[in-house]
Design a protein around this motif. Sequence first.
Motif, PDB file in Angstrom:
ATOM      1  N   ASN A 182      67.253  47.857  49.342  1.00 47.85           N
ATOM      2  CA  ASN A 182      66.713  48.103  48.137  1.00 47.85           C
ATOM      3  C   ASN A 182      65.596  46.822  47.920  1.00 47.85           C
ATOM      4  N   THR A 183      65.226  45.686  48.846  1.00 48.89           N
ATOM      5  CA  THR A 183      65.273  44.611  48.827  1.00 48.89           C
ATOM      6  C   THR A 183      63.200  45.408  49.277  1.00 48.89           C
ATOM      7  N   PHE A 184      63.705  46.508  50.381  1.00 52.84           N
ATOM      8  CA  PHE A 184      61.894  47.481  50.339  1.00 52.84           C
ATOM      9  C   PHE A 184      61.166  47.668  49.840  1.00 52.84           C
ATOM     10  N   PHE A 185      61.871  48.368  48.631  1.00 51.33           N
ATOM     11  CA  PHE A 185      61.861  48.890  47.210  1.00 51.33           C
ATOM     12  C   PHE A 185      60.958  48.346  46.315  1.00 51.33           C
ATOM     13  N   LEU A 186      61.735  46.768  46.278  1.00 47.58           N
ATOM     14  CA  LEU A 186      61.353  45.790  45.450  1.00 47.58           C
ATOM     15  C   LEU A 186      60.309  44.863  46.153  1.00 47.58           C
ATOM     16  N   SER A 187      60.330  44.615  46.943  1.00 46.09           N
ATOM     17  CA  SER A 187      59.439  44.057  47.180  1.00 46.09           C
ATOM     18  C   SER A 187      57.941  44.678  47.701  1.00 46.09           C
ATOM     19  N   LEU A 188      58.313  46.248  48.119  1.00 44.71           N
ATOM     20  CA  LEU A 188      56.879  47.034  47.441  1.00 44.71           C
ATOM     21  C   LEU A 188      56.441  47.491  46.079  1.00 44.71           C
ATOM     22  N   CYS A 189      57.645  47.785  45.848  1.00 49.23           N
ATOM     23  CA  CYS A 189      56.359  47.101  44.197  1.00 49.23           C
ATOM     24  C   CYS A 189      55.599  45.729  43.749  1.00 49.23           C
ATOM     25  N   SER A 190      56.199  44.823  43.566  1.00 47.04           N
ATOM     26  CA  SER A 190      56.009  43.929  44.005  1.00 47.04           C
ATOM     27  C   SER A 190      55.159  43.131  44.286  1.00 47.04           C
ATOM     28  N   VAL A 191      54.559  43.993  45.910  1.00 48.68           N
ATOM     29  CA  VAL A 191      53.737  43.731  46.780  1.00 48.68           C
ATOM     30  C   VAL A 191      52.072  44.454  46.208  1.00 48.68           C
ATOM     31  N   THR A 192      52.233  45.641  45.344  1.00 51.02           N
ATOM     32  CA  THR A 192      51.318  46.678  44.803  1.00 51.02           C
ATOM     33  C   THR A 192      51.141  45.990  43.275  1.00 51.02           C
ATOM     34  N   LEU A 193      51.756  45.393  42.450  1.00 53.60           N
ATOM     35  CA  LEU A 193      51.660  45.217  41.299  1.00 53.60           C
ATOM     36  C   LEU A 193      50.820  43.436  41.840  1.00 53.60           C
ATOM     37  N   MET A 194      50.996  43.011  42.561  1.00 51.99           N
ATOM     38  CA  MET A 194      50.242  42.079  42.995  1.00 51.99           C
ATOM     39  C   MET A 194      48.524  41.732  43.560  1.00 51.99           C
ATOM     40  N   TYR A 195      48.731  43.006  44.101  1.00 53.94           N
ATOM     41  CA  TYR A 195      47.601  43.047  44.843  1.00 53.94           C
ATOM     42  C   TYR A 195      46.713  43.811  44.245  1.00 53.94           C
ATOM     43  N   SER A 196      46.863  45.216  42.736  1.00 61.75           N
ATOM     44  CA  SER A 196      46.113  46.128  42.064  1.00 61.75           C
ATOM     45  C   SER A 196      46.005  44.211  40.751  1.00 61.75           C
ATOM     46  N   ILE A 197      46.830  43.783  40.743  1.00 62.16           N
ATOM     47  CA  ILE A 197      46.289  42.448  39.926  1.00 62.16           C
ATOM     48  C   ILE A 197      45.656  41.834  39.902  1.00 62.16           C
ATOM     49  N   ALA A 198      45.641  41.300  41.790  1.00 64.45           N
ATOM     50  CA  ALA A 198      45.252  39.880  41.856  1.00 64.45           C
ATOM     51  C   ALA A 198      43.735  40.134  42.509  1.00 64.45           C
ATOM     52  N   LEU A 199      43.407  41.263  43.837  1.00 60.07           N
ATOM     53  CA  LEU A 199      41.608  41.658  44.091  1.00 60.07           C
ATOM     54  C   LEU A 199      40.780  41.850  42.676  1.00 60.07           C
ATOM     55  N   PRO A 200      41.492  42.813  41.520  1.00 56.39           N
ATOM     56  CA  PRO A 200      40.222  43.271  40.018  1.00 56.39           C
ATOM     57  C   PRO A 200      40.301  41.160  40.327  1.00 56.39           C
ATOM     58  N   LEU A 201      40.724  40.559  39.722  1.00 56.02           N
ATOM     59  CA  LEU A 201      40.405  39.556  38.641  1.00 56.02           C
ATOM     60  C   LEU A 201      39.774  38.664  39.871  1.00 56.02           C
ATOM     61  N   GLY A 202      40.340  38.471  41.070  1.00 56.80           N
ATOM     62  CA  GLY A 202      39.648  37.587  42.612  1.00 56.80           C
ATOM     63  C   GLY A 202      38.151  38.048  41.956  1.00 56.80           C
ATOM     64  N   VAL A 203      37.733  39.387  42.480  1.00 59.01           N
ATOM     65  CA  VAL A 203      36.163  39.800  42.244  1.00 59.01           C
ATOM     66  C   VAL A 203      35.378  39.385  41.150  1.00 59.01           C
ATOM     67  N   ILE A 204      36.184  39.773  39.671  1.00 56.15           N
ATOM     68  CA  ILE A 204      35.342  39.589  38.871  1.00 56.15           C
ATOM     69  C   ILE A 204      35.108  38.301  38.678  1.00 56.15           C
ATOM     70  N   THR A 205      36.136  36.898  38.994  1.00 56.94           N
ATOM     71  CA  THR A 205      35.649  35.666  38.820  1.00 56.94           C
ATOM     72  C   THR A 205      35.087  35.223  39.274  1.00 56.94           C
ATOM     73  N   GLY A 206      34.965  35.903  41.391  1.00 60.84           N
ATOM     74  CA  GLY A 206      34.030  35.211  41.772  1.00 60.84           C
ATOM     75  C   GLY A 206      32.769  35.849  41.252  1.00 60.84           C
ATOM     76  N   ARG A 207      32.284  36.830  41.148  1.00 64.15           N
ATOM     77  CA  ARG A 207      31.267  37.437  40.519  1.00 64.15           C
ATOM     78  C   ARG A 207      30.601  37.209  39.103  1.00 64.15           C
ATOM     79  N   TYR A 208      31.257  36.107  38.852  1.00 63.70           N
ATOM     80  CA  TYR A 208      31.121  35.808  36.613  1.00 63.70           C
ATOM     81  C   TYR A 208      31.861  34.539  36.744  1.00 63.70           C
ATOM     82  N   ASN A 209      31.567  34.101  38.425  1.00 63.18           N
ATOM     83  CA  ASN A 209      32.545  32.276  37.873  1.00 63.18           C
ATOM     84  C   ASN A 209      31.631  31.364  36.943  1.00 63.18           C
ATOM     85  N   GLY A 210      32.062  30.892  36.080  1.00 64.68           N
ATOM     86  CA  GLY A 210      31.738  29.885  35.276  1.00 64.68           C
ATOM     87  C   GLY A 210      31.625  30.544  33.767  1.00 64.68           C
TER      88      GLY A 210
END
Length: 320
Positions: free
Chosen positions: A97-125
């Motif tokens: 249960n913990t593995f599948f919960l964590s796997l889903c959480s980490v997948t969602l986390m990087y799916s959200i964080a990586l695009p937002l990090g690239v966009i905000t870094g590229r178009y800072n300000g």
Amino acid sequence: MWKTVLRRTILMIPQLAILSVIVFVVAKLMPGDPFTGLISPTTPPEAIERLRQQAGFYDPMYVQYFRWITRAFHGDFGMSYSFKLPVTTIIGERIYNTFFLSLCSVTLMYSIALPLGVITGRYNGSRIDKIVTVYNFISYAMPSFILSLLMVYLFGYKLRLFPTGGSVDIGYVPGTISYAINKFYHLLLPSITYALLATTGVIRYLRSEIIDSKSLDYVKTAKAKGVPESVVYSRHIFRNSVLPIAAFLGYTITGLFSGSIFIETIFNYPGMGQLFMSSIGTRDYSIITTLILFYGFMTLLGSLLSDIILTIVDPRIRIE
């Protein structure tokens, strides 16, 4: 590199041995015992004392430790006092249960964080950068249990879009498609909650690294040669900017088996984190010592994996 990996793997043995002693002593120094509060009030004190003697609670601490560690080497971590089952059986049921919960959480986390990090870094300000910065401040300042309670109240009780507890509804047969869908439905809300809280660090690191990389000489040279901007960001800037994130990837992978105490407890999700909290409340020493030893091993393994991943991402880095 592989000689270093082997050497550090061997070094884990004395580290785990020291950790096992500390964990066992601290667990034994906890007030109360597993039989406190678990016996009927009408049970004679003599019967409780007899159970304690049978469990070896009055043996010298070093005798109890060597008995426990000897059995652990053979894969026997004892019986759970509260569940009346082998510790390995209980943890084995929860770790999936913990593995599948964590796997889903980490997948969602990087799916959200990586695009937002690239966009905000590229178009800072820009406007989107300011919006994401406000989101980062809110998610960073908000305690995990506060957001968890809000998510349960809003989406569980008010809107009734998600279940508020358990890992699967009664009546579903394991191994069927409907069972898998229902299980995924139960872990979706806690996964989203965990992902929203965990994106802050990834976005901040990636944004900062991209902003710094834009002014480096190799980026200016690539642009001067006429390399398209999209290629510059994808092949040059992003690969170097992702190094701080790769440094924590080993801990993220091993953390898939550890679980989140607050998330699993508040969402009443039967995973490793909830098991750890309930075991502390019932003074179930067998589960407590096994879980902490397991978490310590995962931490050491995560450190080693992070170093290996860094050498793969950046060949200039060598672990010694």
